[in-house]
Every structure is written in structure tokens, then in C-alpha cells.
Design an enzyme around this catalytic site. Structure first.
Site, PDB file in Angstrom:
ATOM      1  N   GLU A   1       0.886  -1.170   0.000  1.00 42.30           N
ATOM      2  CA  GLU A   1       0.000   0.000   0.000  1.00 42.30           C
ATOM      3  C   GLU A   1       0.911   1.202   0.000  1.00 42.30           C
ATOM      4  OE1 GLU A   1      -1.533   3.217   1.356  1.00 42.30           O
ATOM      5  OE2 GLU A   1      -2.117   2.127   3.166  1.00 42.30           O
TER       6      GLU A   1
ATOM      7  N   CYS B   1      -2.217   9.032   3.409  1.00 40.29           N
ATOM      8  CA  CYS B   1      -1.961   8.639   2.025  1.00 40.29           C
ATOM      9  C   CYS B   1      -3.169   8.848   1.125  1.00 40.29           C
ATOM     10  CB  CYS B   1      -1.510   7.183   1.965  1.00 40.29           C
ATOM     11  SG  CYS B   1      -2.664   6.036   2.748  1.00 40.29           S
TER      12      CYS B   1
END
Length: 460
Positions: A231, A265
Site C-alpha cells: 500500500e 496517504c
């Protein structure tokens, strides 16, 4: 080896001093994780589920303690930290149930004398590397499915925020999860990447962090064909079409942009607003952004805490200066933005943004909202997709045809439609392109911790 000093980014005071884990000890812990795996994988799914539920209960009982740790070591406002603890616990709850849903199946054979059975088995020892910005949620999002699947796990938390991980692991042990089945190590990310990828014992690596580091881990894992989940970085676009509810779009933009001072993020990084409504949108956005209270996350009413360190501040200030030099209009002066000193920056809106600005192409990780006008929706979608990243995106429209058109054409793994907070434990989270591969959360989130075997049984 030098000791690790954990700092409070709001005050730069040392709140804890830890010993680094030497490499020999790390390797011993990995060996112990393998020994624990041999027994943990044999524990029935219902018992594993019960242990995870017990862990969840303890997390809830220690919610305030954990939230305060998150705020002290990461700077996140306490109300956000409390929300993160709930979010972290939701992954434990979800995978406590998914442990009991790892079904096999029987496949009709091509011969009357045969029977084919398919089953899933735990992949083995897992090496996890997590970031500083969500020290609770990123841990449970990896540990819970690993343990539910029957794996054991060794986690390397970010050196900026290790205390939350340490406490969560202690609570897991209190809940009855074997000590060697869930462990942490205090080492640098570089050392963790090398040790984990080179270890013949670790069978899977799960990483949340930057794309450059993720690429190095993928390269290192390739030599032994390790299972990896990545990720990685994001550059989330927001598209606000002319038929959107402007007030709702502004509120949801603030929710996604300024969470954790813009240090996530999936934060909105660049905002494209239709030219028909851009002036109204910007005026409303500036008004609400300037009302956000900045300060120590432990203080009452704080909306935006500090950035994690001076390097983070310098990066954001550089992007602000670059945007202003290229025609951007700041909603408050740079002197005012930096007026609080330390690791604090007051949030700012940059109107009249354009594609030449660095902030429109590089992840910011700070409380800055650049807004650019567009005339044609296809152009906005093209600009949104014009990046190597593909983690999260957001759009606002009240027309269902327009909404599904945008959804179908955005190259992102997580998309919010009139929703600035799409993340949930029961939904698959992950990116496309250079934002990684694999998913965390949902039924998909446990699959990377499993290997599939099939058994073909001939005539007895």
C-alpha cells in the site's frame, strides 16, 4: 547502537527512550515466530476468533490510553486519535469473524472415480512494516488478518511512532494470543527491509509507505518469490462538478484534506472544481479552513495538530512557495502560515492552481489545499488520472449518470462519491498503478495471508 528517542512533535520533547533491537535478536524473534506458527496454524478458527475478540475488548477498554499515545508520539488531535482507535479495533472485529469464513470447496471431477477438494492454508511467518501516520490502524489492518488466517507476524513500526504498536502487542498477549505469534522489533526501515526480504523464514511481507521504498522491497522479495502486499503513495484528486452540493463538497473536502494535518496517504492533494462554481466553492472553503484550530493535539478543540517533524514542514513550505511563484493565490500569507513555529503550519487554500505546480504532481503530506478550475469534465478526469499513482480519489456530483461516468473512468482503487471518508474495515483498501497491489480490509484482506491447495483423490 544509539538509543531511539521518541519525540512529541507538538513540543519536540522526548517522551520515551527505547533500545533498538539488534539484528541477531531480530533473527531470533523471526525463528520464534516460525516455531509459534507451527502450533498457531493448528489452532481451530473459532479459537483464533475468540482470541481476536478478546484483543478487541482490551483495545476498547484501553481506548483513551491508546489515543493519548497516538497524540503524544504522532501529534494527531485527540478526537482524531480516539477515532483511529475505533477504526483499528474494527479490523480486529472484522477478521475475528473472517477467521471462521475461510471456506474450502469441492470441485466436480472429470472422472466418476475422483474427488477434488480445495482448501486454504496460512502462508507462514509475516514481516510487516508500518508508517507513522496511523500507528494503530495500520498495525491491526495487517496483524488481525494474519492471525485470523493462522499466520504469525513480526511488525516493524515506524521509529517516529513505536509506542502505540508496543502497547497493542502487549494487549494482544494479555488477550491470550501467544507471545511469539505477534511480535514487534525496533529497527530502521532500511534494516527491516533487508532482514525481512533476505530471511528464508518470512514468507510474506506487507508494507504501507512510500512508493520508492515499496519498489525496493518488491525487488528484494523477488529473489525468494515472497508473497507481498504493497500500500504505497497517493496523490488523491478531488473533482467537484457544477451540479454538486457545494456546502457538502466543502465539508467533505476538509474532512479528507485536513485529517491528521493532511498527513495521510488518501488525503485530497489536488482539487479540480468546475469553473461555474469555483469562486463560490473557494470562498466557502477558505472561510471554513481558516476556522480550523491549530495546536497541540492534547488541547481541547484542536482540529489540526503539528506535522511529524521539521523535514515535513520544509517539504510543505517548499510546495507552497513553488505554487505561489507559479501564480497560485494563498488564502493567508506565508508568514501567517508559519507564525506558530515548531512543527505547526496553519492550513491554507491555494486558489488559481495550475498543472505546472509541484503540489499538483507530488504528494504533499501537509495542510494545503490547491484548487484549480476546469471547464470540461473529461479534462478534469484526464488531469486526475495523469499520475503514476492510483490510490484514492474523490468526486462530487448529484447526477447519478455523471457519478457513474466519473467512477468508471477514474483509475483509482478507493473512490469516494460525495464522501470524504470512504475507508472501512469491511471494504477492500488498496491502489492501482504505482500505488501498490493487494488489498487490505474486506474479504479480500485475508486472502494474501493464505495459500491455496487442492487435493485430487483417486479411486480408493
Amino acid at each position: 547502537m544509539t538509543k531511539l528517542e521518541v519525540l512529541n512533535p507538538a513540543t519536540n520533547e522526548v517522551i520515551e527512550t527505547l533500545e533498538y533491537t539488534d539484528e541477531a535478536t531480530v533473527n531470533k524473534q523471526i525463528e520464534k515466530a516460525h516455531d509459534a506458527f507451527l502450533s498457531w496454524r493448528e489452532v481451530d478458527a473459532h479459537t483464533r476468533s475468540e482470541k481476536l475478540w478478546a484483543w478487541s475488548k482490551l483495545i476498547d477498554e484501553h481506548k483513551e490510553e491508546l489515543a493519548e499515545l497516538i497524540t503524544k508520539e504522532g501529534g494527531k488531535p485527540l478526537k482524531e486519535a480516539l477515532g483511529e482507535v475505533d477504526y483499528a479495533r474494527s479490523y480486529v472485529d472484522w477478521y475475528a469473524e473472517e477467521a471462521k469464513r475461510l471456506y474450502g470447496r469441492t470441485i466436480p471431477a472429470n472422472s466418476a472415480s475422483k474427488k477434488i477438494i480445495v482448501q486454504s492454508f496460512p502462508v507462514g511467518v509475516v514481516g510487516a512494516i508500518t508508517p507513522w501516520n496511523f500507528p494503530a490502524a495500520m498495525i491491526t489492518r495487517k496483524m488481525a488478518p494474519a492471525l485470523a488466517a493462522g499466520c504469525t507476524i513480526v511488525c516493524k513500526p515506524a521509529v517516529q511512532t513505536p509506542l502505540t504498536t508496543i502497547r497493542l502487542v502487549e494487549l494482544a498477549h494479555e488477550a491470550g494470543i501467544p507471545k511469539d505469534a505477534i511480535q514487534y522489533v525496533i529497527i530502521s526501515g532500511k534494516d527491516a527491509g533487508r532482514i525481512f526480504t533476505e530471511s528464508p523464514i518470512i514468507q510474506k511481507i506487507t508494507f504501507t509507505g512510500s512508493t520508492p521504498v515499496g519498489k525496493k522491497l518488491i525487488e528484494g522479495a523477488a529473489s525468494s518469490v515472497k508473497n507481498v502486499t504493497m500500500e504505497l503513495g497517493g496523490l488523491a484528486p478531488v473533482i467537484v462538478h457544477n451540479d454538486a452540493n457545494i456546502d457538502d463538497a466543502v465539508d467533505q473536502t476538509i474532512a479528507t484534506k485536513f485529517r491528521n494535518a493532511g498527513q495521510t496517504c488518501i488525503c485530497a492533494n489536488r482539487i479540480y472544481v468546475h469553473e461555474d462554481i469555483v469562486d463560490t466553492y473557494v470562498d466557502k472553503l477558505i472561510q471554513k479552513v481558516h476556522e480550523l484550530k491549530v495546536g497541540n493535539g492534547l488541547d481541547k478543540g484542536v482540529d489540526v495538530g503539528p506535522l511529524i517533524n521539521q523535514d515535513g514542514v520544509d517539504k510543505v513550505v517548499h510546495q507552497i512557495k513553488d505554487a505561489e511563484a507559479k501564480g497560485g493565490q494563498l488564502s493567508r500569507s506565508l508568514d501567517e502560515i508559519e507564525s506558530l513555529g515548531g512543527n505547526f503550519l496553519k492550513p491554507v487554500v491555494i486558489s488559481n492552481a495550475n498543472q505546472n505546480m509541484e503540489i499538483m504532481h507530488k504528494e504533499t503530506f501537509g495542510p494545503v489545499a490547491p484548487v484549480m478550475a476546469y471547464a470540461d469534465l473529461d479534462d478534469a478526469i484526464k488531469m486526475a488520472n495523469d499520475t503514476e499513482f492510483g490510490l484514492a480519489a474523490y468526486f462530487f456530483t448529484n447526477n447519478y449518470k455523471t457519478g457513474f461516468y466519473i467512477y468508471n473512468n477514474l483509475d483509482y482503487g478507493v473512490i469516494g462519491w460525495n464522501d470524504g471518508g470512504p475507508s472501512a474495515a469491511h471494504a477492500p483498501f488498496g491502489g492501482m498503478k504505482e500505488s501498490g497491489y493487494g488489498r487490505e480490509g474486506g474479504i479480500e484482506g485475508i486472502q494474501p495471508y493464505l495459500e491455496t491447495k487442492y487435493l485430487s483423490i483417486g479411486d480408493m
